[in-house]
Every structure is written in C-alpha cells, then in structure tokens.
Write a protein that holds these residues in place. Sequence first.
Motif, PDB file in Angstrom:
ATOM      1  N   SER A 153     -16.259  15.449  21.511  1.00  0.00           N
ATOM      2  CA  SER A 153     -15.341  14.554  22.215  1.00  0.00           C
ATOM      3  C   SER A 153     -16.032  13.879  23.395  1.00  0.00           C
ATOM      4  CB  SER A 153     -14.122  15.338  22.699  1.00  0.00           C
ATOM      5  OG  SER A 153     -13.399  15.869  21.614  1.00  0.00           O
ATOM      6  N   GLY A 161     -12.629   7.605  15.951  1.00  0.00           N
ATOM      7  CA  GLY A 161     -12.029   8.937  15.986  1.00  0.00           C
ATOM      8  C   GLY A 161     -10.657   9.025  15.353  1.00  0.00           C
ATOM      9  N   GLY A 162      -9.943   7.900  15.334  1.00  0.00           N
ATOM     10  CA  GLY A 162      -8.579   7.930  14.826  1.00  0.00           C
ATOM     11  C   GLY A 162      -8.422   7.462  13.394  1.00  0.00           C
ATOM     12  N   PRO A 181     -11.180  10.685  10.428  1.00  0.00           N
ATOM     13  CA  PRO A 181     -10.174  11.348   9.586  1.00  0.00           C
ATOM     14  C   PRO A 181     -10.318  11.020   8.102  1.00  0.00           C
ATOM     15  CG  PRO A 181      -9.147  10.546  11.567  1.00  0.00           C
ATOM     16  CD  PRO A 181     -10.550  10.001  11.579  1.00  0.00           C
ATOM     17  N   HIS A 235      -3.475  13.245   9.630  1.00  0.00           N
ATOM     18  CA  HIS A 235      -4.740  13.411  10.342  1.00  0.00           C
ATOM     19  C   HIS A 235      -4.990  12.235  11.289  1.00  0.00           C
ATOM     20  CE1 HIS A 235      -9.066  15.182   9.830  1.00  0.00           C
ATOM     21  NE2 HIS A 235      -8.820  14.852  11.079  1.00  0.00           N
ATOM     22  N   ASN A 267      -4.986  12.428  15.482  1.00  0.00           N
ATOM     23  CA  ASN A 267      -6.168  12.045  16.265  1.00  0.00           C
ATOM     24  C   ASN A 267      -5.869  10.887  17.207  1.00  0.00           C
ATOM     25  OD1 ASN A 267      -7.462  13.964  14.692  1.00  0.00           O
ATOM     26  ND2 ASN A 267      -9.270  12.701  14.342  1.00  0.00           N
TER      27      ASN A 267
END
Length: 250
Positions: free
Chosen positions: A73, A89-90, A94, A234, A238
């Motif tokens: 992170s 990341g989002g 995923p 997911h 996120n």
Amino acid sequence: MIPSYPLIKPKYYKSLLIDLVNFIKLPTVKPSVEKSTAHKVYDTIGLFFIKVIFSITVASFLQVIYDPKNLTSTSMAERFTPLLLLLVGGIILPLFEEITFRLSLKFNPIYFALTSGTFTYYILTKAVFKSRLSLVDETFWYRVIPAIILLMIIFLFSSTKPIKMMLQNFWQRHFKMIYYFSCISFAWLHIFNFELNLTNLLWLPILTLPQLFSATIAGYTRIAFGFQYPLLIHMSTNILFLSLTFLPLD
C-alpha cells in the motif's frame, strides 16, 4: 422470491451467512440453487456489506494488538496519483487476482491457462524477484515472458481431448481441495505485502484473516453466481478502502 427491501433485514444477512457457511463446509462445483439475476445482485451487495464489516472489525482489532506496515500500500501510494491509484488498485489488480485465484474454479482450458499464467507472474514477482505486481522495473520482462509462455503451453495441452477430460474429472472429484487451496493461497500470499520477518510469519494466519474471509466469499460467489460477481465485490471493496485513505486525518 426476493423479500421486499432485503438489505435492511437482519434475517436476510443471516440467510446469506448460512448459505456461505454451508458452501465452505461442503463446496461443490455446481450451485445448489439457481437464482435470478436480481437475486444474485442482492446477494452480492449483501455479501459485500458483510465483507466490509468483517474487514473493518479485524483491521481495528489488529491495530490495537499488532499493526505492521503494509509495504504494498505504501509503495503504490508513493508511485501513483490518487486517480491512478484507484485505477490500478481498484480495478486492474482485483481483475488480476480474480483471474489468478477464482477464474478456474470452474474448469475450462482457457480459464486454467489464464490462471496458471497469472499465478506464475504472481509468484515470480512476489517470491523470486521481490517486486510489486504493478511495478514495471528491470525485472518486468523476466516475470511476464515466462508467465505468457506457460499460459500458452498449458492452454495447448489442456485443450487436447484426453487431458481436458482428465482435468475435468479431477475438478469434479477434488473440487473441495481446489476451493480450499484457492482460499488459503490467496490469503497467505498476501504476507508479501509485509516485511518477511519471523514475527510477521508467526502472525500470518491473523494478518491475512481478512483476505481468507474475502476468498471464501469470492469462491462461493464465483461458483454460485458467476465470475463477474466476486470481481465486482473485490473492486468495490478496494475502491472503498482506497478512497478512505484520501480523507484528511486532521
């Protein structure tokens, strides 16, 4: 039949948890009950709420007793702008992880090949080169090329009739083992998000408990509803938690 306003009724969440627990105890490659698209959407939203509450509860507990630095992170926050962080990341990561750990829960030669390729990239990145999945560095092609080669080889072999039938039979007979392996590997490989020291390794089952719970939900929704549903859970999770990091702390 979906009850009116199910997402505000405690009994609905109890029913969801019972279905999830029953699947975890005895996972099967085919859903026990076929549900409508509307029912799947409601259940997915309900499971998303359950997952978020569980994750926040465990994270709050860990902050009190043991809270190691999440290196992944931190690295992503340093390398990406907020918008790019949400994208990588989002959405991208995923999708990558769902292909790696959930897509081939239902056997298909192309699913199996994609999972094998992405899993190879995951292991080479995290365990061999000690890099980041989203980092394009001097090791990038050493991670990508073997993964692509293995993907193509496995697709060619698993598409041949005798091997395809053998693998289909294996999935049918040993799905319980495959499901548990996907859950545990997804959770425990997240140890690479932290510094690899003895303390963190001893705390492995607790540190990765949110990921383990997430994996049980994702595997269940993959089989019961379809691939797009765990992917949406997911991504939503996120994006939610990444968005919270942008809030001012003062």
